[in-house]
Write a protein that holds these residues in place. Structure first.
Motif, PDB file in Angstrom:
ATOM      1  N   SER A   1      35.323  41.181  28.272  1.00 59.00           N
ATOM      2  CA  SER A   1      35.652  39.777  28.514  1.00 59.00           C
ATOM      3  C   SER A   1      36.090  39.022  27.262  1.00 59.00           C
ATOM      4  O   SER A   1      36.953  38.136  27.340  1.00 59.00           O
ATOM      5  CB  SER A   1      34.471  39.053  29.166  1.00 59.00           C
ATOM      6  N   LEU A   2      35.541  39.330  26.109  1.00 59.35           N
ATOM      7  CA  LEU A   2      35.922  38.588  24.900  1.00 59.35           C
ATOM      8  C   LEU A   2      37.369  38.866  24.498  1.00 59.35           C
ATOM      9  O   LEU A   2      38.148  37.926  24.301  1.00 59.35           O
ATOM     10  CB  LEU A   2      34.945  38.876  23.769  1.00 59.35           C
ATOM     11  N   PRO A   3      37.805  40.129  24.387  1.00 63.77           N
ATOM     12  CA  PRO A   3      39.226  40.343  24.090  1.00 63.77           C
ATOM     13  C   PRO A   3      40.155  39.954  25.232  1.00 63.77           C
ATOM     14  O   PRO A   3      41.272  39.493  24.993  1.00 63.77           O
ATOM     15  CB  PRO A   3      39.323  41.845  23.776  1.00 63.77           C
ATOM     16  N   ILE A   4      39.721  40.120  26.484  1.00 62.44           N
ATOM     17  CA  ILE A   4      40.555  39.664  27.603  1.00 62.44           C
ATOM     18  C   ILE A   4      40.763  38.159  27.502  1.00 62.44           C
ATOM     19  O   ILE A   4      41.866  37.646  27.676  1.00 62.44           O
ATOM     20  CB  ILE A   4      39.905  39.999  28.959  1.00 62.44           C
ATOM     21  N   GLY A   5      39.675  37.435  27.233  1.00 62.91           N
ATOM     22  CA  GLY A   5      39.767  35.984  27.109  1.00 62.91           C
ATOM     23  C   GLY A   5      40.760  35.568  26.037  1.00 62.91           C
ATOM     24  O   GLY A   5      41.534  34.612  26.221  1.00 62.91           O
ATOM     25  N   ARG A   6      40.751  36.281  24.909  1.00 62.14           N
ATOM     26  CA  ARG A   6      41.705  35.954  23.840  1.00 62.14           C
ATOM     27  C   ARG A   6      43.148  36.192  24.284  1.00 62.14           C
ATOM     28  O   ARG A   6      44.043  35.405  23.989  1.00 62.14           O
ATOM     29  CB  ARG A   6      41.400  36.766  22.581  1.00 62.14           C
ATOM     30  N   GLU A   7      43.373  37.300  24.991  1.00 59.74           N
ATOM     31  CA  GLU A   7      44.722  37.604  25.456  1.00 59.74           C
ATOM     32  C   GLU A   7      45.213  36.528  26.435  1.00 59.74           C
ATOM     33  O   GLU A   7      46.351  36.046  26.339  1.00 59.74           O
ATOM     34  CB  GLU A   7      44.754  38.976  26.136  1.00 59.74           C
ATOM     35  N   ILE A   8      44.364  36.144  27.367  1.00 58.92           N
ATOM     36  CA  ILE A   8      44.751  35.114  28.334  1.00 58.92           C
ATOM     37  C   ILE A   8      44.979  33.793  27.612  1.00 58.92           C
ATOM     38  O   ILE A   8      45.942  33.065  27.900  1.00 58.92           O
ATOM     39  CB  ILE A   8      43.664  34.964  29.413  1.00 58.92           C
ATOM     40  N   ALA A   9      44.094  33.469  26.669  1.00 58.50           N
ATOM     41  CA  ALA A   9      44.225  32.211  25.922  1.00 58.50           C
ATOM     42  C   ALA A   9      45.541  32.177  25.143  1.00 58.50           C
ATOM     43  O   ALA A   9      46.226  31.148  25.106  1.00 58.50           O
ATOM     44  CB  ALA A   9      43.035  32.037  24.981  1.00 58.50           C
ATOM     45  N   ARG A  10      45.906  33.281  24.516  1.00 60.46           N
ATOM     46  CA  ARG A  10      47.174  33.327  23.771  1.00 60.46           C
ATOM     47  C   ARG A  10      48.357  33.051  24.701  1.00 60.46           C
ATOM     48  O   ARG A  10      49.289  32.327  24.360  1.00 60.46           O
ATOM     49  CB  ARG A  10      47.345  34.692  23.098  1.00 60.46           C
ATOM     50  N   ARG A  11      48.308  33.647  25.883  1.00 59.32           N
ATOM     51  CA  ARG A  11      49.408  33.440  26.832  1.00 59.32           C
ATOM     52  C   ARG A  11      49.452  31.990  27.296  1.00 59.32           C
ATOM     53  O   ARG A  11      50.543  31.420  27.464  1.00 59.32           O
ATOM     54  CB  ARG A  11      49.254  34.387  28.018  1.00 59.32           C
TER      55      ARG A  11
END
Length: 411
Positions: A393-403
């Motif tokens: 969830s932490l790296p997924i969250g970063r990827e979604i946030a960047r997008r």
């Protein structure tokens, strides 16, 4: 943390402007809000969650495993995010005093026919940078004295955590405005962004929308005017508690069937010391169908109207029939467990809570195996994020946030 967190700018019948509105207060949505606050401090974020608190569905009803990443195709989002995410999750839990433990786990081949798949997992683990130890039948007992098998592998980096508490900590640390108690029923794209309304009368105007609605993500995508190209087909995972938890020291898994994104019935010693047995994977008759008696006509109609559901059923009916048999017959479920743990009997298995997996299925009947994130104007849709999404969830969250931030920058 029941109604709103972080202030009173958004309330029933009210209106608030923000930079990003996140739909869904599970661990992926809350991790996205958390990442936005880290990547772009000062970003105004509102999270809308239809339940009265966070993590009420997939996040709060899973087995609590911090997955190593050994199962996932090298180069896939699951492999990339789970391997790094596992270490990040352990660190996050340690920093915030959240109960967790790095236990390691066994993946057991119960007969010789499963050995090629077990060896393939060893190779996949090496490709994903995950150390594994191969074990013969006699060595299995060093880790699990009551477990039997033709061979096994030990994966030391697997662990367990309380993901419900992780979600609450992410909510608190994100600084986001979080509003509970209303499902999104209207999404309107405008020249300046998007407007979202909930059944509680909340209206939020934002520069960008992030759809992390889990079991309802395809519906939110359609509300936004986007064709997600998939449908959520819910699969219920049923659990038992082991009455004699001393039979199991840690985590014990079967060798999974590579044709399916399910890991099979496994044994998981939890944070509290008890042992969960399960889950199976049976079609649910409602998106939140936590028992056979829960039937929602709208949800069932959605499933039956999707061509992919019929194609999936035709293609995998034998597998599905076996899962349904284990759901309806405790003896059949016990038999599956006894393949790894011969000492267990039906009296050792006590019914426990169930979970529902939000499984994306494509029009051709393919079960989406990887995380699926799609973008549209001012919108990021997370359309497939089942296990190991909590681990990752932490790296997924970063990827979604960047997008989402990129979407704002392009506006």
């Amino acid at each position: 943390m029941e109604d709103s967190v972080g202030g009173a700018a958004v309330r029933a019948g009210g209106r608030a402007d923000c930079d990003v509105v996140v739909v869904g207060g599970g661990i992926v949505g809350l991790s996205t809000a958390y990442a936005l606050s880290r990547l772009a401090p000062g970003t105004r974020v509102v999270v809308l969650e239809k339940e009265r608190g966070p993590a009420r569905h997939q996040t709060g009803r899973n087995s609590g495993v911090i997955h190593s990443g050994i199962y996932y195709r090298p180069g896939s989002l699951k492999a990339r995010y789970a391997v790094g995410g596992a270490a990040e999750m352990v660190k996050f839990c340690a920093e915030h005093g959240i109960p967790h433990e790095v236990t390691g786990k066994l993946i057991v081949a119960t007969d010789r026919e499963e050995l090629p798949r077990l060896h393939a997992l060893v190779q996949r683990g090496r490709e994903n940078g995950i150390p594994v130890r191969e074990l013969g039948p006699a060595q299995i007992g060093e880790y699990e004295p009551e477990v039997r098998g033709a061979a096994a592998i030990h994966v030391a980096s697997t662990g367990i955590a309380d993901y419900g508490l992780v979600a609450r900590q992410l909510a608190e640390s994100s600084g986001a405005e979080i509003v509970y108690g209303g499902a999104v029923d209207l999404v309107s794209r405008r020249a300046g962004g998007v407007a979202v309304r909930t059944t509680a009368g909340v209206v939020v105007r934002a520069g960008a929308l992030v759809n992390c609605a889990g079991l309802h993500c395809d519906r939110v995508a359609r509300l936004a005017g986007d064709d997600p190209g998939m449908r959520i087909i819910p699969f219920r995972g049923e659990y038992y508690d082991l009455a004699r938890p001393g039979l199991v020291r840690g985590l014990v898994y079967p060798v999974p069937d590579p044709a399916f994104p399910f890991l099979g019935v496994h044994l998981t010693r939890g944070i509290g010391g008890g042992v969960h047995v399960g889950p199976n994977a049976v079609p649910a008759l409602a998106r939140e169908g936590y028992g056979w008696g829960v039937v929602r006509p709208r949800d069932l109609a959605d499933e039956l109207a999707w061509p992919g559901a019929w194609r999936m059923a035709w293609r995998h009916w034998r597998y599905g029939a076996g899962e349904i048999r284990r759901s309806l017959s405790k003896a059949a479920f016990t038999e599956a467990v006894r393949r790894m743990l011969p000492a267990v009997n039906a009296e050792d298995l006590r019914p426990a809570g169930a979970g529902v997996r939000a499984q994306a299925v494509l029009r051709d009947g393919t079960l989406v195996d990887d995380f699926l994130i799609r973008e549209a104007p001012r919108t990021v849709h997370v359309l497939n994020a089942p296990s190991p999404a909590a681990t990752a969830s932490l790296p997924i969250g970063r990827e979604i946030a960047r997008r989402a931030l990129d979407s704002l920058a392009r506006a």
